[in-house]
Design a protein around this motif. Sequence first.
Motif, PDB file in Angstrom:
ATOM      1  N   ALA A 182       0.828  -1.204   0.000  1.00 44.45           N
ATOM      2  CA  ALA A 182       0.000   0.000   0.000  1.00 44.45           C
ATOM      3  C   ALA A 182       0.864   1.257   0.000  1.00 44.45           C
ATOM      4  N   ASP A 183       1.945   1.253   0.777  1.00 48.91           N
ATOM      5  CA  ASP A 183       2.833   2.418   0.809  1.00 48.91           C
ATOM      6  C   ASP A 183       3.460   2.669  -0.563  1.00 48.91           C
ATOM      7  N   ALA A 184       3.817   1.596  -1.262  1.00 44.42           N
ATOM      8  CA  ALA A 184       4.411   1.753  -2.591  1.00 44.42           C
ATOM      9  C   ALA A 184       3.402   2.340  -3.573  1.00 44.42           C
ATOM     10  N   LEU A 185       2.163   1.858  -3.523  1.00 45.25           N
ATOM     11  CA  LEU A 185       1.119   2.375  -4.417  1.00 45.25           C
ATOM     12  C   LEU A 185       0.768   3.818  -4.072  1.00 45.25           C
ATOM     13  N   LEU A 186       0.763   4.158  -2.769  1.00 43.05           N
ATOM     14  CA  LEU A 186       0.491   5.535  -2.361  1.00 43.05           C
ATOM     15  C   LEU A 186       1.549   6.483  -2.904  1.00 43.05           C
ATOM     16  N   ALA A 187       2.788   6.042  -2.898  1.00 47.94           N
ATOM     17  CA  ALA A 187       3.867   6.877  -3.432  1.00 47.94           C
ATOM     18  C   ALA A 187       3.648   7.167  -4.917  1.00 47.94           C
ATOM     19  N   ARG A 188       3.125   6.174  -5.654  1.00 47.29           N
ATOM     20  CA  ARG A 188       2.839   6.394  -7.078  1.00 47.29           C
ATOM     21  C   ARG A 188       1.718   7.418  -7.257  1.00 47.29           C
ATOM     22  N   LEU A 189       0.681   7.362  -6.385  1.00 45.61           N
ATOM     23  CA  LEU A 189      -0.410   8.329  -6.463  1.00 45.61           C
ATOM     24  C   LEU A 189       0.102   9.748  -6.231  1.00 45.61           C
ATOM     25  N   ARG A 190       0.968   9.900  -5.255  1.00 50.53           N
ATOM     26  CA  ARG A 190       1.467  11.229  -4.919  1.00 50.53           C
ATOM     27  C   ARG A 190       2.419  11.777  -5.966  1.00 50.53           C
ATOM     28  N   LYS A 191       2.914  10.888  -6.834  1.00 47.87           N
ATOM     29  CA  LYS A 191       3.761  11.349  -7.943  1.00 47.87           C
ATOM     30  C   LYS A 191       2.945  11.761  -9.159  1.00 47.87           C
ATOM     31  N   GLY A 192       1.604  11.531  -9.123  1.00 52.59           N
ATOM     32  CA  GLY A 192       0.762  12.023 -10.196  1.00 52.59           C
ATOM     33  C   GLY A 192      -0.056  10.980 -10.926  1.00 52.59           C
ATOM     34  N   GLU A 193       0.144   9.674 -10.643  1.00 54.23           N
ATOM     35  CA  GLU A 193      -0.666   8.663 -11.309  1.00 54.23           C
ATOM     36  C   GLU A 193      -2.102   8.719 -10.767  1.00 54.23           C
ATOM     37  N   THR A 194      -3.053   8.308 -11.569  1.00 50.03           N
ATOM     38  CA  THR A 194      -4.448   8.317 -11.153  1.00 50.03           C
ATOM     39  C   THR A 194      -4.754   7.107 -10.276  1.00 50.03           C
ATOM     40  N   LEU A 195      -5.822   7.255  -9.438  1.00 48.75           N
ATOM     41  CA  LEU A 195      -6.226   6.142  -8.591  1.00 48.75           C
ATOM     42  C   LEU A 195      -6.672   4.952  -9.422  1.00 48.75           C
ATOM     43  N   ALA A 196      -7.349   5.239 -10.526  1.00 47.71           N
ATOM     44  CA  ALA A 196      -7.838   4.145 -11.377  1.00 47.71           C
ATOM     45  C   ALA A 196      -6.676   3.321 -11.921  1.00 47.71           C
ATOM     46  N   ALA A 235      -4.433   8.792   0.846  1.00 51.32           N
ATOM     47  CA  ALA A 235      -3.961   8.109   2.064  1.00 51.32           C
ATOM     48  C   ALA A 235      -4.066   6.608   1.854  1.00 51.32           C
ATOM     49  N   ALA A 236      -3.184   5.860   2.535  1.00 51.62           N
ATOM     50  CA  ALA A 236      -3.312   4.407   2.605  1.00 51.62           C
ATOM     51  C   ALA A 236      -3.931   4.096   3.965  1.00 51.62           C
ATOM     52  N   VAL A 237      -4.990   3.295   3.958  1.00 50.61           N
ATOM     53  CA  VAL A 237      -5.787   3.083   5.179  1.00 50.61           C
ATOM     54  C   VAL A 237      -5.750   1.608   5.578  1.00 50.61           C
ATOM     55  N   ASP A 238      -5.398   1.373   6.844  1.00 50.99           N
ATOM     56  CA  ASP A 238      -5.423   0.023   7.406  1.00 50.99           C
ATOM     57  C   ASP A 238      -6.885  -0.353   7.662  1.00 50.99           C
ATOM     58  N   MET A 239      -7.383  -1.414   7.038  1.00 49.36           N
ATOM     59  CA  MET A 239      -8.785  -1.808   7.153  1.00 49.36           C
ATOM     60  C   MET A 239      -9.041  -2.686   8.381  1.00 49.36           C
ATOM     61  N   GLN A 240      -8.034  -2.887   9.213  1.00 48.01           N
ATOM     62  CA  GLN A 240      -8.154  -3.621  10.482  1.00 48.01           C
ATOM     63  C   GLN A 240      -8.490  -5.104  10.296  1.00 48.01           C
ATOM     64  N   ASP A 241      -8.333  -5.616   9.077  1.00 49.45           N
ATOM     65  CA  ASP A 241      -8.558  -7.054   8.858  1.00 49.45           C
ATOM     66  C   ASP A 241      -7.392  -7.688   8.117  1.00 49.45           C
ATOM     67  N   GLY A 242      -6.241  -6.987   8.132  1.00 48.82           N
ATOM     68  CA  GLY A 242      -5.067  -7.475   7.431  1.00 48.82           C
ATOM     69  C   GLY A 242      -4.903  -6.905   6.045  1.00 48.82           C
ATOM     70  N   SER A 243      -5.938  -6.193   5.550  1.00 45.67           N
ATOM     71  CA  SER A 243      -5.848  -5.606   4.217  1.00 45.67           C
ATOM     72  C   SER A 243      -5.715  -4.091   4.332  1.00 45.67           C
ATOM     73  N   TYR A 244      -5.361  -3.462   3.210  1.00 42.16           N
ATOM     74  CA  TYR A 244      -5.224  -2.009   3.129  1.00 42.16           C
ATOM     75  C   TYR A 244      -6.077  -1.499   1.974  1.00 42.16           C
ATOM     76  N   ALA A 245      -6.383  -0.190   2.030  1.00 42.40           N
ATOM     77  CA  ALA A 245      -7.131   0.455   0.947  1.00 42.40           C
ATOM     78  C   ALA A 245      -6.445   1.756   0.597  1.00 42.40           C
ATOM     79  N   LEU A 246      -6.597   2.159  -0.660  1.00 41.97           N
ATOM     80  CA  LEU A 246      -6.146   3.470  -1.115  1.00 41.97           C
ATOM     81  C   LEU A 246      -7.354   4.404  -1.107  1.00 41.97           C
ATOM     82  N   LEU A 247      -7.192   5.594  -0.560  1.00 40.62           N
ATOM     83  CA  LEU A 247      -8.297   6.543  -0.401  1.00 40.62           C
ATOM     84  C   LEU A 247      -7.947   7.865  -1.059  1.00 40.62           C
TER      85      LEU A 247
END
Length: 634
Positions: free
Chosen positions: A509-523, A568-580
């Motif tokens: 999730a942290d790696a994907l968040l870094a890509r979002l902050r560099k300008g890539e779209t969420l989709a 933001a990268a969000v801990d879903m409290q079940d072992g998974s993460y989400a991008l927001l």
Amino acid sequence: MLQAIRNKMHGWPAAVLLGLATFAMSFFGIEGYIMSRADTYVAKVGKHEISQQDFQGRMNELRQQMSAEQGDRFDADAFEKPDMKLKVLDGMIDQQLLLKANEDWGVRVPDQAVRDYIAGIPAFQVNGQFDPNMYRTVLAEQRKTPDMFQDDVRASLATQALPNAVNASTIVTDEEINHYLDLRMQRRDISYAVLPKPQPADASVTDAQIADYYKAHLADYMNPEQVSLQYIEVKGSELKPDAPPSDADLMKRYENEKQRFVLPEQREVSHILVNVPANATPDQQKAALAKAEKIATGLTPDNFAKVAVQDSDDLGSKRQGGDLGWLQKGVTNAVFDSAMFALKKGEISKPVLTPDGYDILWLRDIRSGDAKSFAEVRDQLLAEATSGDKDRKYNEVAGKLSDNTYQNPSSLEPAAQALGLPIKTTALFSRQGGQGVAADPKVIKAAFGNDVLAQGNNSNLIELGNDDAVVVRVAQHVAAAARPLAEVHDAISKTILDQRITAAAKQQADALLARLRKGETLAAVAASDNANVKSVADVVRIQPDVPATLRDQAFLLPHPADGKPQYAAVDMQDGSYALLAVDKVQGADLSKMPSDQRNALRQQMTQAYGAVATEELIKALRAGTEIKIAKDRM
């Protein structure tokens, strides 16, 4: 020895010593030699002392109140903690500060306010109306006179006078309401993608790793300490009742308590009040008397109600034409009582100076006192006697159980044989409780307490509820012990794998968040990880169709800047993460807020602001008052 001293006490040394003693006693008072004064207050607020008796009385009142409200969850030991005692004492200090401020600033509670409050207490009502007989009966059960109770009510209302005045003067503007609503009902457009859980880099867990984890987290794999109890329970509902009282017994009780069934003389009265300001000057008193005399001139039974509506200063009764209803002695103040009972039916009094001001009374009707016959109250007496017998029986058996088990602390057998009650046994249970009596918090606390568990004694009598109590002792004790490694082997293996998956998910999730902050779209970023994007418009702070963790994080992110979302990268409290992504922020749509909800909010905010202002007032009063607290006397 004493005789030797006496023999030597002659001559000038004796004269000097006697002179010094005489001077000391004349200067300080002989009382200083024959008696000493020890401070007994728990707190001293200015010149007012809060006695140990008053403090213990307040503690007992709160203890009884909390016990009634919490039932089985009530923890009596909480009231023995210093923090709780200090909290109660602080409340009493605050009340005294408010009462002193009332005295200094001329704030007082009118008699009518006391009467209105008492009349509104459900315990004193019959069919929704205040009943003087019920009032006297309830007070008699509490061993209080009407004067004592009225003083209590007046003191309680007096402590609320200033806070109520502060609340009444608190203003909440439309701008403040709009600002609150704009924050509370803010809308945000969000998009999010829940990422699939990745596979861990190492999916194999060795026995050595499991053993190491087991040793490091041994406390997580313990069987809890458990006990099984023997107990004797006494229930009032299961005790064999005594023979019902005979009519002769009931008649004797009727004769002894006949005063209870006498209806006192009552008077139906209306009044017109002309207020006299607190600490009024002679001129103000003369002006009030002149106004009252002018009102009294020309008053008749036909126009009294109309004049009361126009001219009375008693807001509680003027709308009813000054009607105070049926009154008896002791309900009002002594001056009012004296004037009321001096009138004949239909008469209107001259202005009478009472603690509230100048009162003009109209005695509309008289209801003479009467006594209910034995036949009328027989069923009531029988119910009271039966209930009293049950209570006495329960108290007798419970008292004997307590005494016997205290005298024989190592066994329940003597008490069981003496009282004919069975010894019962619970299943093993932990500190979390078990079934039946083992579910009661007081029983659990006693079972694992030092006296019962470590010393092996019987417990004290434990009240489970009304007419229900037990004494317990430990029948079996199983110490806490670690569960065998073989029993938890698979569970530990799964825990280790889950931790690896969660760590991998965060890294991903942290790696994907870094890509979002560099300008890539969420989709685009979500698609690269086979995740679907979901968009929700106008999300508010309370919205059940959006996961709570995502919704909470969405309202913590800054507003989007320059048309770019906040991520933001969000801990879903079940072992998974989400991008927001927060795409847009809008203020509240105030047009959708109904006026009644706005008014309710205004009232809530007024109370909240008033409470803060009252706290500041009390802080100021504390700062200007010398307060001493004797913690050793609490």
